[in-house]
Design an enzyme around this catalytic site. Sequence first.
Site, PDB file in Angstrom:
ATOM      1  N   ARG A  41       0.840  -1.215   0.000  1.00  0.00           N
ATOM      2  CA  ARG A  41       0.000   0.000   0.000  1.00  0.00           C
ATOM      3  C   ARG A  41       0.867   1.254   0.000  1.00  0.00           C
ATOM      4  O   ARG A  41       0.483   2.295  -0.523  1.00  0.00           O
ATOM      5  CB  ARG A  41      -0.963   0.008   1.202  1.00  0.00           C
ATOM      6  CG  ARG A  41      -1.701   1.341   1.364  1.00  0.00           C
ATOM      7  CD  ARG A  41      -2.930   1.274   2.267  1.00  0.00           C
ATOM      8  NE  ARG A  41      -2.686   0.647   3.532  1.00  0.00           N
ATOM      9  CZ  ARG A  41      -2.089   1.228   4.594  1.00  0.00           C
ATOM     10  NH1 ARG A  41      -1.675   2.476   4.509  1.00  0.00           N
ATOM     11  NH2 ARG A  41      -1.915   0.568   5.711  1.00  0.00           N
ATOM     12  N   TYR A  86     -16.618  14.361 -16.360  1.00  0.00           N
ATOM     13  CA  TYR A  86     -17.109  13.007 -16.069  1.00  0.00           C
ATOM     14  C   TYR A  86     -18.141  13.092 -14.928  1.00  0.00           C
ATOM     15  O   TYR A  86     -17.843  13.605 -13.843  1.00  0.00           O
ATOM     16  CB  TYR A  86     -15.933  12.113 -15.706  1.00  0.00           C
ATOM     17  CG  TYR A  86     -16.355  10.720 -15.328  1.00  0.00           C
ATOM     18  CD1 TYR A  86     -17.195   9.976 -16.152  1.00  0.00           C
ATOM     19  CD2 TYR A  86     -15.951  10.146 -14.129  1.00  0.00           C
ATOM     20  CE1 TYR A  86     -17.608   8.703 -15.794  1.00  0.00           C
ATOM     21  CE2 TYR A  86     -16.351   8.873 -13.770  1.00  0.00           C
ATOM     22  CZ  TYR A  86     -17.183   8.154 -14.607  1.00  0.00           C
ATOM     23  OH  TYR A  86     -17.607   6.906 -14.254  1.00  0.00           O
ATOM     24  N   ASP A 130      -7.617  17.044 -15.610  1.00  0.00           N
ATOM     25  CA  ASP A 130      -7.850  15.651 -15.980  1.00  0.00           C
ATOM     26  C   ASP A 130      -7.498  15.516 -17.460  1.00  0.00           C
ATOM     27  O   ASP A 130      -8.174  16.061 -18.336  1.00  0.00           O
ATOM     28  CB  ASP A 130      -9.314  15.283 -15.718  1.00  0.00           C
ATOM     29  CG  ASP A 130      -9.576  13.787 -15.911  1.00  0.00           C
ATOM     30  OD1 ASP A 130      -8.937  13.193 -16.800  1.00  0.00           O
ATOM     31  OD2 ASP A 130     -10.425  13.232 -15.198  1.00  0.00           O
ATOM     32  N   LYS A 150      -8.379   4.092 -19.391  1.00  0.00           N
ATOM     33  CA  LYS A 150      -8.722   4.494 -20.753  1.00  0.00           C
ATOM     34  C   LYS A 150      -7.517   4.342 -21.702  1.00  0.00           C
ATOM     35  O   LYS A 150      -6.970   3.269 -21.804  1.00  0.00           O
ATOM     36  CB  LYS A 150      -9.276   5.923 -20.712  1.00  0.00           C
ATOM     37  CG  LYS A 150     -10.340   6.133 -19.604  1.00  0.00           C
ATOM     38  CD  LYS A 150     -11.519   5.223 -19.807  1.00  0.00           C
ATOM     39  CE  LYS A 150     -12.664   5.326 -18.827  1.00  0.00           C
ATOM     40  NZ  LYS A 150     -12.450   5.714 -17.471  1.00  0.00           N
TER      41      LYS A 150
HETATM   42  C1  3LM Z   1     -16.688   6.967 -19.130  1.00  0.00           C
HETATM   43  N1  3LM Z   1     -15.067   7.617 -17.526  1.00  0.00           N
HETATM   44  O1  3LM Z   1     -17.201   6.095 -19.815  1.00  0.00           O
HETATM   45  P1  3LM Z   1     -12.274   5.435 -13.486  1.00  0.00           P
HETATM   46  N2  3LM Z   1     -11.848  11.043 -15.718  1.00  0.00           N
HETATM   47  C2  3LM Z   1     -12.424  10.905 -16.917  1.00  0.00           C
HETATM   48  C3  3LM Z   1     -13.204   9.775 -17.187  1.00  0.00           C
HETATM   49  O2  3LM Z   1     -13.764   9.670 -18.398  1.00  0.00           O
HETATM   50  C4  3LM Z   1     -13.394   8.797 -16.194  1.00  0.00           C
HETATM   51  C5  3LM Z   1     -12.776   8.983 -14.949  1.00  0.00           C
HETATM   52  C6  3LM Z   1     -12.000  10.106 -14.752  1.00  0.00           C
HETATM   53  C7  3LM Z   1     -15.923   6.634 -17.911  1.00  0.00           C
HETATM   54  C8  3LM Z   1     -16.061   5.481 -17.191  1.00  0.00           C
HETATM   55  S1  3LM Z   1     -18.673   5.158 -16.588  1.00  0.00           S
HETATM   56  C9  3LM Z   1     -19.271   4.039 -15.417  1.00  0.00           C
HETATM   57  C10 3LM Z   1     -17.148   4.507 -17.211  1.00  0.00           C
HETATM   58  C11 3LM Z   1     -12.233  11.953 -17.947  1.00  0.00           C
HETATM   59  C12 3LM Z   1     -14.217   7.577 -16.406  1.00  0.00           C
HETATM   60  C13 3LM Z   1     -12.910   7.974 -13.852  1.00  0.00           C
HETATM   61  O3  3LM Z   1     -12.474   5.587 -12.007  1.00  0.00           O
HETATM   62  O4  3LM Z   1     -10.997   4.740 -13.809  1.00  0.00           O
HETATM   63  O5  3LM Z   1     -13.502   4.876 -14.156  1.00  0.00           O
HETATM   64  O6  3LM Z   1     -12.053   6.899 -14.088  1.00  0.00           O
HETATM   65  O7  3LM Z   1     -16.744   8.187 -19.452  1.00  0.00           O
END
Ligand code: 3LM
Length: 402
Positions: free
Chosen positions: A61, A114, A186, A211
């Site tokens: 951790r 998001y 972001d 992503k």
């Molecule tokens: C999506 N987005 O389909 P995770 N910042 C950005 C993002 O697009 C996302 C996160 C942070 C999507 C996820 S929706 C249930 C699926 C610009 C995520 C958050 O915690 O790794 O999902 O990232 O747009």
Amino acid sequence: MSKRQHKPDTLCVHAGVGRDAHGAIVPPIYQTSTFRFESVEQGAALFAGGADRGEGYIYTRLGNPTVRGLERALAELEGGHDGLACASGMAAIHTTFAAFLKAGDHVVCSESIYGPVTSLLGGLFARLGVVTQFVDSSDLAALKTAIRPGTAIVHIETPANPTLSVTDIAAAAALAHAAGARLTVDNTFLTPLLQQPLALGADVVMHSLTKFLNGHADVVGGIIVPKTEADWKLLRQTLNLAGGTLPPHDAFLVHRGLKTLALRMARHCESAQRIAEFLARHPAVDWVRFPGLPADPGYALSRQQASGPGGMISFELKGGLAAGRALMEGVQLAALAVSLGGVETLIQHPASMTHASMRAELRRQAGITDGLVRLSVGIEDASEIQADLEQALAKLPMATRA
Ligand code: 3LM
């Protein structure tokens, strides 16, 4: 030899990869929860700060060699001090806010963002006494008006999920700094291959590793890269306490995905350009947002601060939501699924999916219409991605075409 002197394509392959004791070309997976100390003295020294200085490991951790390799790789690519790998993109965003905010602070945040980020700030952090103002950050006058004494963070996504609106990073940094605030960016939609916010003045950059960076839709993860050592230490402390770190096996997979990032991003950009142009001239399409289209409001700024438009497109059909639904159910090669940035083409409906948790009023204000369809263009043959959309558009019921 410092790897910082290498070009980004070379960095993707070599960043964060140290010399292995056995000569392994690929960094091994240190699948261990804990590490043996040579002596009580050494264990105490690591706890006293030696671990953060890279003198050894204590407990996964708090740090793990496989994870550190990925953290260093992203720091090199973003040009930051060092990285912090998190269990998800949301964990990266939460850790950043938790590290820098206290009760009474004010946050200014892009309104097109998001969806769950609006609930994180407007719900969880509001409960802790943080007030957030959501604003169209692509409108610098509106951004300037929203920032006030007491603003601790200006948080932007650019290009934004899902509207693809583009915010001027250098101008946002200048506005934030004039008020004594940090600019956090972001960078998920473009990756450091196409856009480097720290070089434009941002203080902290974060990503959903889930992503483009991983690129293969098989890991959930996040990363934070601050510019300064002081911010890195504060973030490390917060992440160690909150505990949302990335497991070593996932770090290994993301580090492997990173090696082909340059190739994949070039293909995503090229194919998305072709698909956006196809959609823009299709008679059933009402509007298209893609920073690579000269008619797009973000076109000039995108060319100025990024080296490519990315692989994301949003659009609405003339038949609105009903036509969009038929399209999303009519595609055969593209998958109807959330997430983005993987090798497979994905299509989804933000108003009822990724941005469903956002207040309807804020969604409307941000331009996330009920009919908006989001496309993540994969690396399949672009002519087949286009043909798939063409056949689905050709099948639209007459009633939804106009
Ligand atoms: C999506 N987005 O389909 P995770 N910042 C950005 C993002 O697009 C996302 C996160 C942070 C999507 C996820 S929706 C249930 C699926 C610009 C995520 C958050 O915690 O790794 O999902 O990232 O747009």
